[in-house]
Design a protein around this motif. Structure first.
Motif, PDB file in Angstrom:
ATOM      1  N   TRP A 165      72.389 -19.416  41.576  1.00 19.67           N
ATOM      2  CA  TRP A 165      73.317 -19.638  42.690  1.00 19.67           C
ATOM      3  C   TRP A 165      74.144 -18.388  42.939  1.00 19.67           C
ATOM      4  O   TRP A 165      74.312 -17.965  44.079  1.00 19.67           O
ATOM      5  N   GLN A 166      74.657 -17.786  41.889  1.00 20.13           N
ATOM      6  CA  GLN A 166      75.496 -16.605  42.043  1.00 20.13           C
ATOM      7  C   GLN A 166      74.735 -15.482  42.763  1.00 20.13           C
ATOM      8  O   GLN A 166      75.312 -14.734  43.533  1.00 20.13           O
ATOM      9  N   GLY A 167      73.434 -15.410  42.536  1.00 19.16           N
ATOM     10  CA  GLY A 167      72.619 -14.404  43.202  1.00 19.16           C
ATOM     11  C   GLY A 167      72.539 -14.579  44.708  1.00 19.16           C
ATOM     12  O   GLY A 167      72.256 -13.625  45.437  1.00 19.16           O
ATOM     13  N   CYS A 168      72.796 -15.774  45.191  1.00 19.83           N
ATOM     14  CA  CYS A 168      72.778 -16.028  46.642  1.00 19.83           C
ATOM     15  C   CYS A 168      74.053 -15.529  47.319  1.00 19.83           C
ATOM     16  O   CYS A 168      74.054 -15.306  48.522  1.00 19.83           O
ATOM     17  N   THR A 169      75.115 -15.419  46.563  1.00 19.81           N
ATOM     18  CA  THR A 169      76.425 -14.925  47.019  1.00 19.81           C
ATOM     19  C   THR A 169      77.050 -15.729  48.157  1.00 19.81           C
ATOM     20  O   THR A 169      77.834 -15.194  48.927  1.00 19.81           O
ATOM     21  N   ASP A 170      76.719 -17.016  48.270  1.00 21.04           N
ATOM     22  CA  ASP A 170      77.349 -17.835  49.295  1.00 21.04           C
ATOM     23  C   ASP A 170      77.168 -19.308  48.950  1.00 21.04           C
ATOM     24  O   ASP A 170      76.721 -19.648  47.858  1.00 21.04           O
ATOM     25  N   GLY A 171      77.468 -20.156  49.911  1.00 22.78           N
ATOM     26  CA  GLY A 171      77.437 -21.588  49.702  1.00 22.78           C
ATOM     27  C   GLY A 171      76.064 -22.139  49.365  1.00 22.78           C
ATOM     28  O   GLY A 171      75.029 -21.578  49.716  1.00 22.78           O
ATOM     29  N   LEU A 172      76.099 -23.264  48.669  1.00 19.43           N
ATOM     30  CA  LEU A 172      74.902 -23.997  48.283  1.00 19.43           C
ATOM     31  C   LEU A 172      74.907 -25.304  49.065  1.00 19.43           C
ATOM     32  O   LEU A 172      75.836 -26.103  48.938  1.00 19.43           O
ATOM     33  N   SER A 173      73.886 -25.510  49.895  1.00 18.62           N
ATOM     34  CA  SER A 173      73.814 -26.713  50.723  1.00 18.62           C
ATOM     35  C   SER A 173      72.929 -27.754  50.057  1.00 18.62           C
ATOM     36  O   SER A 173      71.790 -27.476  49.704  1.00 18.62           O
ATOM     37  N   ILE A 174      73.493 -28.938  49.900  1.00 17.17           N
ATOM     38  CA  ILE A 174      72.879 -30.038  49.156  1.00 17.17           C
ATOM     39  C   ILE A 174      72.642 -31.214  50.089  1.00 17.17           C
ATOM     40  O   ILE A 174      73.551 -31.618  50.814  1.00 17.17           O
ATOM     41  N   THR A 175      71.442 -31.776  50.065  1.00 17.16           N
ATOM     42  CA  THR A 175      71.222 -33.044  50.757  1.00 17.16           C
ATOM     43  C   THR A 175      71.356 -34.162  49.721  1.00 17.16           C
ATOM     44  O   THR A 175      71.017 -33.974  48.548  1.00 17.16           O
ATOM     45  N   VAL A 176      71.904 -35.276  50.160  1.00 12.33           N
ATOM     46  CA  VAL A 176      72.198 -36.378  49.244  1.00 12.33           C
ATOM     47  C   VAL A 176      71.628 -37.688  49.761  1.00 12.33           C
ATOM     48  O   VAL A 176      71.344 -37.839  50.946  1.00 12.33           O
ATOM     49  N   LYS A 177      71.487 -38.630  48.841  1.00  7.98           N
ATOM     50  CA  LYS A 177      71.032 -39.975  49.193  1.00  7.98           C
ATOM     51  C   LYS A 177      72.201 -40.789  49.725  1.00  7.98           C
ATOM     52  O   LYS A 177      72.070 -41.526  50.694  1.00  7.98           O
ATOM     53  N   GLU A 178      73.351 -40.675  49.074  1.00  4.68           N
ATOM     54  CA  GLU A 178      74.544 -41.452  49.414  1.00  4.68           C
ATOM     55  C   GLU A 178      75.643 -40.491  49.884  1.00  4.68           C
ATOM     56  O   GLU A 178      76.149 -39.707  49.088  1.00  4.68           O
ATOM     57  N   VAL A 179      76.019 -40.563  51.154  1.00  2.00           N
ATOM     58  CA  VAL A 179      76.975 -39.609  51.732  1.00  2.00           C
ATOM     59  C   VAL A 179      78.412 -39.803  51.253  1.00  2.00           C
ATOM     60  O   VAL A 179      79.263 -38.947  51.497  1.00  2.00           O
ATOM     61  N   ASP A 180      78.691 -40.908  50.590  1.00  2.00           N
ATOM     62  CA  ASP A 180      80.052 -41.155  50.105  1.00  2.00           C
ATOM     63  C   ASP A 180      80.310 -40.557  48.731  1.00  2.00           C
ATOM     64  O   ASP A 180      81.370 -40.775  48.150  1.00  2.00           O
ATOM     65  N   ASP A 181      79.345 -39.803  48.202  1.00  3.81           N
ATOM     66  CA  ASP A 181      79.482 -39.198  46.878  1.00  3.81           C
ATOM     67  C   ASP A 181      79.219 -37.693  46.979  1.00  3.81           C
ATOM     68  O   ASP A 181      78.089 -37.264  47.190  1.00  3.81           O
ATOM     69  N   TRP A 182      80.294 -36.904  46.838  1.00  4.78           N
ATOM     70  CA  TRP A 182      80.179 -35.445  46.870  1.00  4.78           C
ATOM     71  C   TRP A 182      80.316 -34.856  45.463  1.00  4.78           C
ATOM     72  O   TRP A 182      80.406 -33.656  45.289  1.00  4.78           O
ATOM     73  N   SER A 183      80.315 -35.705  44.462  1.00  2.00           N
ATOM     74  CA  SER A 183      80.436 -35.230  43.087  1.00  2.00           C
ATOM     75  C   SER A 183      79.104 -34.635  42.626  1.00  2.00           C
ATOM     76  O   SER A 183      78.094 -34.739  43.322  1.00  2.00           O
ATOM     77  N   PHE A 184      79.118 -34.034  41.433  1.00  2.00           N
ATOM     78  CA  PHE A 184      77.866 -33.523  40.862  1.00  2.00           C
ATOM     79  C   PHE A 184      77.153 -34.685  40.189  1.00  2.00           C
ATOM     80  O   PHE A 184      77.141 -34.831  38.989  1.00  2.00           O
ATOM     81  N   ASN A 185      76.578 -35.526  41.019  1.00  2.00           N
ATOM     82  CA  ASN A 185      75.835 -36.694  40.567  1.00  2.00           C
ATOM     83  C   ASN A 185      74.365 -36.388  40.813  1.00  2.00           C
ATOM     84  O   ASN A 185      73.883 -36.502  41.940  1.00  2.00           O
ATOM     85  N   LYS A 186      73.664 -35.997  39.759  1.00  2.00           N
ATOM     86  CA  LYS A 186      72.268 -35.566  39.917  1.00  2.00           C
ATOM     87  C   LYS A 186      71.374 -36.657  40.498  1.00  2.00           C
ATOM     88  O   LYS A 186      70.409 -36.352  41.190  1.00  2.00           O
TER      89      LYS A 186
END
Length: 178
Positions: free
Chosen positions: A117-138
């Motif tokens: 991630w650090q090598g990208c030098t910017d934000g990491l965009s994540i798609t999720v199953k449940e939009v009400d959870d922005w935690s690091f829930n794998k």
């Protein structure tokens, strides 16, 4: 054609500054999108009819577009210190972008995921199953949509980009989420 890496353009927290989006500054630590945020966190919401600028209370989490921590503060998200989470502006996409402060990540805490991630030098965009959870829930994380503008799922025919994002997702899945 809109690229997923351009997610922040004209967003409630980016490019279009002519709109005074409603926001609330937390007065105590609270849980938002399954994340405990500290006092002083700025919660920004969708444009809302006759509701503008600073609010004296939180609004519905369904309207939340951004969680930005107070200056200098971070939260742990998959072992990475983050300071900002921003919902995708494209309402057809289910996810958010996470912004890290790698200056606060000590060498002994760097996982392979963190290094990629650090090598990208910017934000990491994540798609999720449940939009009400922005935690690091794998379990909730469906995919990595992009890592800065360098690597994007949008370019399906670019095998190098897809392999990079696949590798990054595999490393994310290995992170101990304690």
């Amino acid at each position: 054609m809109i690229l997923t890496g351009c997610i922040g353009n004209l967003s409630p927290n980016g490019g279009n500054s002519s709109v005074d989006y409603p926001y609330f500054i937390t007065t105590e630590p609270i849980i938002v999108k399954k994340i405990l945020v500290p006092k002083g966190t700025r919660l920004t919401y969708d444009e809302h009819f006759f509701v503008k600028g600073k609010q004296d209370h939180t609004m519905s989490e369904k309207r939340l577009t951004s969680i930005k921590l107070p200056e200098g503060q971070t939260l742990d998200w998959g072992g990475i210190p983050i300071y900002w989470i921003e919902k995708f502006f494209n309402s057809e996409m289910r996810g958010y972008t996470v912004y890290a402060d790698f200056s606060k990540l000590t060498e002994d805490k760097k996982t392979k995921f963190a290094k990629i991630w650090q090598g990208c030098t910017d934000g990491l965009s994540i798609t999720v199953k449940e939009v009400d959870d922005w935690s690091f829930n794998k379990v909730n994380i469906a995919d990595i949509e992009s890592c800065s503008v360098q690597y994007q799922r949008y370019f399906k025919d670019d095998k190098e980009q897809q392999a990079f994002l696949d590798d990054m997702l595999n490393e994310l899945r290995k992170v101990d989420s304690k």
